[in-house]
Design a protein around this motif. Structure first.
Motif, PDB file in Angstrom:
ATOM      1  N   ALA A 192       0.826  -1.210   0.000  1.00 47.61           N
ATOM      2  CA  ALA A 192       0.000   0.000   0.000  1.00 47.61           C
ATOM      3  C   ALA A 192       0.859   1.258   0.000  1.00 47.61           C
ATOM      4  O   ALA A 192       0.549   2.253  -0.682  1.00 47.61           O
ATOM      5  N   ALA A 241      -7.905   7.272  -0.593  1.00 51.26           N
ATOM      6  CA  ALA A 241      -8.245   5.876  -0.234  1.00 51.26           C
ATOM      7  C   ALA A 241      -6.998   5.116   0.217  1.00 51.26           C
ATOM      8  O   ALA A 241      -7.031   4.337   1.189  1.00 51.26           O
ATOM      9  N   SER A 242      -5.880   5.362  -0.503  1.00 53.17           N
ATOM     10  CA  SER A 242      -4.627   4.697  -0.095  1.00 53.17           C
ATOM     11  C   SER A 242      -4.198   5.152   1.290  1.00 53.17           C
ATOM     12  O   SER A 242      -3.752   4.351   2.118  1.00 53.17           O
ATOM     13  N   GLU A 263      -6.500   3.484   3.747  1.00 56.58           N
ATOM     14  CA  GLU A 263      -6.136   2.064   3.880  1.00 56.58           C
ATOM     15  C   GLU A 263      -4.831   1.906   4.663  1.00 56.58           C
ATOM     16  O   GLU A 263      -4.689   1.014   5.512  1.00 56.58           O
ATOM     17  N   ARG A 314      -5.664   2.537   8.212  1.00 57.91           N
ATOM     18  CA  ARG A 314      -6.343   1.362   8.777  1.00 57.91           C
ATOM     19  C   ARG A 314      -5.350   0.233   9.046  1.00 57.91           C
ATOM     20  O   ARG A 314      -5.411  -0.447  10.086  1.00 57.91           O
ATOM     21  N   GLU A 315      -4.454   0.013   8.072  1.00 57.00           N
ATOM     22  CA  GLU A 315      -3.458  -1.044   8.264  1.00 57.00           C
ATOM     23  C   GLU A 315      -2.496  -0.720   9.407  1.00 57.00           C
ATOM     24  O   GLU A 315      -2.087  -1.597  10.168  1.00 57.00           O
TER      25      GLU A 315
END
Length: 552
Positions: A230, A383-384, A387, A390-391
């Motif tokens: 990511a 979005a990246s 993400e 979130r990761e």
């Protein structure tokens, strides 16, 4: 080297030790050395009170009052000094001992004792007497010959045979202590099983935690790989966003240039239009002048006759008008030319304006496409980023879960260490109980042999009152009352005269038993009893009092 064999009762158990002195000790030195030795045994300070020494000549225990009584390899019994306010365990009354033994033996009837209960009960108490001897004692104690012993008859029997009563009473106490010890051992075994079960459960929980930790590590590695991917995608999207921003900036600059060119073309078109309007105005003025000239010509030709006089003037004027008409025609032609040129310039300006408008539309479309691409790149980057955040949150959560797992493993390791320590303590307690039980059994076996020896002495005395067997003297209980007197303890060493008297008493008792109850198995049983009793009697060395491992 001056050696003294000492004995003391500590915690309900007898302990024998051999004390060595370089010279003949005084009473105070003997007390100090005995207090030091027995304090180490009891794990607490012990103060020595009275001491008794065994007089081999008088065959009795006497108080140790003078240093001259202390001989090499003599036997000394040490009593603890009872502090003020400390209660001394009172001796059990004789009637209470008799009632307890009678209740233990009477199984069939409540207030009567049968010969079977008498024989089986005493044998169950592990008194080494034959059936014939026990039956003979029962029938001799049955005064009314009804086949039963009442409480009064058993009390009379106990008065005649106090040593046998004491032995039976002590066996009852020992059996009760054994049962209590067995219950404690069972409870300890149950605790050990419980601890083992808890240990197994904790080990299973630890294995489950380790499996969960391995899964978490695998998930963490995969998450870290996904996070790296990511992040790589985020970097690519950032690069694309930078390139797209540069392309948008270039397109915006090109659009501004094209807008400036369009504005210039529009300005030129407006100028051309103005010039065309001016040419139209000039053409209109030339047409008006031409019309005026035509009207003037018409008027002049109509008035030729009237104005013949003025013909010359009119010719001149006509010439002038013709010149003027020519000039107007030239001006009209120039205006037409100018109009044609203006139309051509207007057409060219229109074409250029159309081309510029199409280029502007294309640039606007490109700008819109670049704007959409910029929005897509921004959305992808957002979005990246989401993400990646979130990761990262998942990574932090996995880290916290791994920390909790490590803390749980540490807690499980501490609990397992505690369980092992408790298990080791329970095992040590169990070994200590087993050692105490073994020492109690060994001491009881040795006491059995001694008490049987004394019982046979009493039996021989009952048959032959003039028997020379000595009666051991029970030590005074003014300082401390032990469970058994030192005369019946394993530390007693019999003299040659006493052993000869015991042998004569046993021989007479065997002969008397064979004459009164002629049974073929009586003599072998008495011989067997003598053989078992002979082993502790022939040991003349004083080492019997030294350590429990020397006890038979």
């Amino acid at each position: 080297m001056f050696v003294i064999n000492t004995a003391a009762e500590i915690g309900g158990a007898k302990h024998n030790y051999e004390l060595a002195f370089p010279t003949h000790p005084s009473i105070e030195e003997l007390k100090a050395e005995g207090a030091a030795v027995f304090s180490r045994v009891a794990d607490k300070p012990i103060t020595v009170g009275a001491m008794q020494i065994y007089d081999s000549r008088g065959q009795e225990w006497v108080d140790l009052l003078y240093e001259s009584q202390i001989l090499n390899h003599c036997q000394v019994f040490v009593y603890q000094d009872v502090a003020p306010g400390v209660a001394v365990e009172a001796a059990v009354p004789f009637e209470e001992k008799t009632g307890a033994v009678f209740q233990e033996l009477s199984r069939t009837h409540r207030d009567l004792l049968t010969v079977e209960d008498f024989v089986k009960g005493l044998q169950a108490l592990r008194l080494d007497l034959s059936d014939a001897s026990l039956s003979n004692l029962f029938h001799r104690s049955d005064c009314d010959n009804d086949g039963y012993l009442s409480v009064t008859e058993f009390l009379s029997f106990s008065t005649k045979h106090p040593t046998l009563l004491e032995a039976a009473y002590q066996r009852c106490i020992d059996m009760y202590k054994e049962q209590q010890t067995d219950r404690e051992v069972q409870l300890t075994h149950h605790k050990l099983q419980t601890l083992a079960e808890k240990g197994r459960e904790k080990r299973e929980a630890l294995r489950a935690a380790e499996t969960f930790e391995v899964k978490n590590r695998t998930t963490l590695h995969s998450q870290i790989g996904a996070l790296a991917i990511a992040q790589e995608r985020d970097r690519e999207a950032s690069d694309r966003l930078v390139k797209t921003t540069e392309s948008v900036d270039m397109a915006t600059h090109a659009l501004e240039v094209k807008k400036q060119d369009l504005q210039t073309a529009r300005d030129e078109e407006r100028k051309t239009c103005c010039r065309a309007e001016e040419a139209d105005l000039e053409l209109a003025s030339a047409v008006a002048l031409m019309e005026q000239s035509e009207q003037a010509t018409t008027r002049a030709s109509g008035n030729v006759k009237a104005l013949e006089t003025e013909l010359m003037l009119q010719k001149e004027e006509l010439q002038k008008c013709m010149d003027e008409q020519q000039r107007c025609s030239g001006m009209h032609a120039a205006a037409e030319t100018r109009k044609r040129l203006a139309k051509e310039a207007l057409a060219r300006a229109s074409e250029f304006s159309s081309a510029m408008a199409s280029e502007v539309i294309t640039a606007e479309n490109d700008l819109k496409m670049l704007g959409r691409r910029e929005q897509d790149a921004t959305a992808f980057a957002r979005a990246s980023s989401i993400e990646a955040a979130r990761e990262l949150a998942t990574h932090e959560m996995i880290k916290s879960s791994m920390a909790e797992v490590r803390q749980q493993r540490e807690l499980l390791a501490v609990e397992e260490v505690e369980a092992r320590r408790e298990q080791a303590e329970l095992l040590s307690i169990k070994r200590e109980h087993e050692a105490q039980s073994k020492r109690r059994v060994d001491r009881r076996a040795y006491d059995d042999l001694k008490e049987m020896h004394l019982i046979e002495k009493e039996l021989a005395k009952d048959y032959y009152p003039s028997s020379p067997s000595p009666v051991p003297h029970t030590p005074a209980t003014k300082h401390h009352s032990p469970t058994r007197s030192p005369a019946t303890s394993p530390g007693l060493v019999l003299t040659e005269a006493e052993r000869a008297a015991v042998f004569r008493a046993r021989t007479i008792a065997a002969a008397a038993a064979a004459s009164t109850t002629p049974q073929p198995q009586v003599q072998p049983q008495l011989q067997h009893s003598y053989t078992r009793l002979a082993s502790p009697v022939v040991q003349t060395t004083p080492s019997l009092m030294l350590s429990p491992r020397y006890r038979p």
